[in-house]
Write a protein that holds these residues in place. Structure first.
Motif, PDB file in Angstrom:
ATOM      1  N   MET B   1       0.854  -1.199   0.000  1.00  0.00           N
ATOM      2  CA  MET B   1       0.000   0.000   0.000  1.00  0.00           C
ATOM      3  C   MET B   1       0.884   1.242   0.000  1.00  0.00           C
ATOM      4  O   MET B   1       1.851   1.312   0.753  1.00  0.00           O
ATOM      5  CB  MET B   1      -0.877   0.005   1.250  1.00  0.00           C
ATOM      6  N   SER B   3       1.091   5.394   0.333  1.00  0.00           N
ATOM      7  CA  SER B   3       0.436   6.607   0.795  1.00  0.00           C
ATOM      8  C   SER B   3       1.346   7.794   0.533  1.00  0.00           C
ATOM      9  O   SER B   3       2.569   7.660   0.521  1.00  0.00           O
ATOM     10  CB  SER B   3       0.155   6.544   2.304  1.00  0.00           C
ATOM     11  N   GLU B   5       2.075  11.532   1.959  1.00  0.00           N
ATOM     12  CA  GLU B   5       1.815  12.449   3.069  1.00  0.00           C
ATOM     13  C   GLU B   5       2.437  13.810   2.784  1.00  0.00           C
ATOM     14  O   GLU B   5       3.615  13.900   2.427  1.00  0.00           O
ATOM     15  CB  GLU B   5       2.421  11.904   4.377  1.00  0.00           C
ATOM     16  N   VAL B  19      -3.034  13.394   4.042  1.00  0.00           N
ATOM     17  CA  VAL B  19      -2.609  12.108   3.467  1.00  0.00           C
ATOM     18  C   VAL B  19      -3.489  11.778   2.273  1.00  0.00           C
ATOM     19  O   VAL B  19      -4.712  11.978   2.324  1.00  0.00           O
ATOM     20  CB  VAL B  19      -2.714  10.977   4.512  1.00  0.00           C
ATOM     21  N   PHE B  20      -2.862  11.270   1.225  1.00  0.00           N
ATOM     22  CA  PHE B  20      -3.592  10.885   0.015  1.00  0.00           C
ATOM     23  C   PHE B  20      -3.078   9.532  -0.462  1.00  0.00           C
ATOM     24  O   PHE B  20      -1.960   9.135  -0.137  1.00  0.00           O
ATOM     25  CB  PHE B  20      -3.387  11.923  -1.088  1.00  0.00           C
ATOM     26  N   ASP B  21      -3.909   8.859  -1.262  1.00  0.00           N
ATOM     27  CA  ASP B  21      -3.451   7.615  -1.870  1.00  0.00           C
ATOM     28  C   ASP B  21      -3.148   7.818  -3.346  1.00  0.00           C
ATOM     29  O   ASP B  21      -2.853   6.858  -4.047  1.00  0.00           O
ATOM     30  CB  ASP B  21      -4.487   6.507  -1.691  1.00  0.00           C
ATOM     31  N   SER B  22      -3.232   9.061  -3.789  1.00  0.00           N
ATOM     32  CA  SER B  22      -2.951   9.378  -5.188  1.00  0.00           C
ATOM     33  C   SER B  22      -1.783  10.354  -5.246  1.00  0.00           C
ATOM     34  O   SER B  22      -1.812  11.423  -4.622  1.00  0.00           O
ATOM     35  CB  SER B  22      -4.181  10.006  -5.851  1.00  0.00           C
ATOM     36  N   ASP B  24      -0.769  12.093  -7.819  1.00  0.00           N
ATOM     37  CA  ASP B  24      -1.139  13.310  -8.543  1.00  0.00           C
ATOM     38  C   ASP B  24      -1.875  14.290  -7.640  1.00  0.00           C
ATOM     39  O   ASP B  24      -1.605  15.494  -7.633  1.00  0.00           O
ATOM     40  CB  ASP B  24      -2.025  12.969  -9.750  1.00  0.00           C
ATOM     41  N   ILE B  25      -2.822  13.773  -6.868  1.00  0.00           N
ATOM     42  CA  ILE B  25      -3.601  14.645  -5.984  1.00  0.00           C
ATOM     43  C   ILE B  25      -2.704  15.236  -4.906  1.00  0.00           C
ATOM     44  O   ILE B  25      -2.814  16.423  -4.565  1.00  0.00           O
ATOM     45  CB  ILE B  25      -4.787  13.885  -5.355  1.00  0.00           C
TER      46      ILE B  25
END
Lengths: 165, 135
Positions: B1, B3, B5, B19-22, B24-25
């Protein structure tokens, strides 16, 4: 996760969702949350006015976090989210939200938000009972009555259905 | 996984912001924070968690804002290495202000104006009495 009926054509989504409304929703809410924070660690629900974010609010929900550790409860929900489920979740514990519903998947990482105390956004997919694949992205934002202790969560979730077969 | 940050440098230390999982975002949001100018420095950390080994690897994929040198300087390191007693001796004693006799207080110029007012009042009273007597 429920099995997809046999014979369904599988479409592999190799790219991330297009940079359209879905991503902008969570980032717009994050931007609004930042504007409410001012000098505090977290904003207060007192400063939150759903009428100032009418387009975003439709996909939003609010959780109340209790200091004694009892199960958080839904306190408010936007129209789009509310119509996506069969029964109202207002004043219901979070366990009442099924995992194959938008509110249910949106809060799947609530523990992480409460542990880290920062906004978190995650996206994933789930399958509806009829086999429809639903791609979603949600964000959970910590809120506080005293500016320091998290007493609630402002969340939003948006989705796109992928018709298969 | 994996992440992503976002960390911001505030009050002398790095703190988690979001925190994001993308990727780009996360980068988009980090750039927005840099452009906002609220924090002096921002960085995005990519954390990869291996469930099999239960280990995480972290690497910095973005740095924005002013350069932050949070390493201890030679001066601060030397200061820390001194024993408390030596640290006290090393610090120069603050100069004590010399004690002088306080300057004499100047009298405020209230006596003269008050005297004038009293005189004017007395003249006025006398005039009133005189007018009553003669009319």
């Amino acid at each position: 996760m429920e099995r997809v009926p046999e014979g369904t054509e599988r479409t592999e989504i190799t790219e991330e969702m297009p940079q359209g409304m879905e991503r902008r929703l969570v980032l717009r809410l994050l931007g609004h949350w930042r504007s409410l924070c001012k000098e505090s660690e977290y904003p207060s629900f007192f400063d939150l006015d759903p009428q100032s974010i009418p387009d975003i609010w439709k996909n939003c929900f609010v959780l109340e976090i209790f200091p004694d550790g009892s199960e958080p409860r839904f306190r408010a929900m936007g129209d789009i989210l509310a119509t996506s489920i069969d029964q109202s979740l207002i004043n219901q514990p979070i366990s009442a939200a099924t995992r194959k519903s938008l509110p249910g998947v949106a809060i799947s990482f609530l523990d992480e938000v409460l542990r880290k105390g920062v906004p978190i956004s995650r996206g994933d997919e789930y399958f509806k009972d009829d086999g429809t694949k639903v791609l979603y992205r949600s964000i959970l934002l910590p809120m506080s009555d005293d500016g320091e202790t998290v007493s609630g969560i402002l969340g939003a979730v948006n989705c796109r259905e992928v018709q298969e077969g | 996984m994996i992440s992503y940050e976002i960390h911001t440098f505030r009050a002398g230390q790095w703190k988690a912001d979001s925190v994001f999982d993308s990727r780009d975002i996360a980068l988009m949001e980090a750039q927005k924070i840099v452009d906002g100018g609220r924090y002096s420095s921002i960085q995005v950390l990519e954390e990869t968690y291996d469930e099999q080994t239960n280990k995480s690897t972290v690497k910095t994929i973005f740095k924005g804002g002013r350069k932050v040198d949070d390493r201890p300087t030679a001066k601060s390191a030397a200061r820390k290495s001194l024993a408390p007693d030596k640290r006290k001796a090393a610090r120069p004693e603050p100069k004590q202000p010399s004690r002088r006799a306080p300057p004499p207080k100047k009298r405020t110029g209230l006596v003269l104006p008050v005297a004038i007012l009293v005189l004017i009042a007395a003249i006025g009273m006398a005039a009133l009495i005189g007018l009553r007597y003669y009319t």
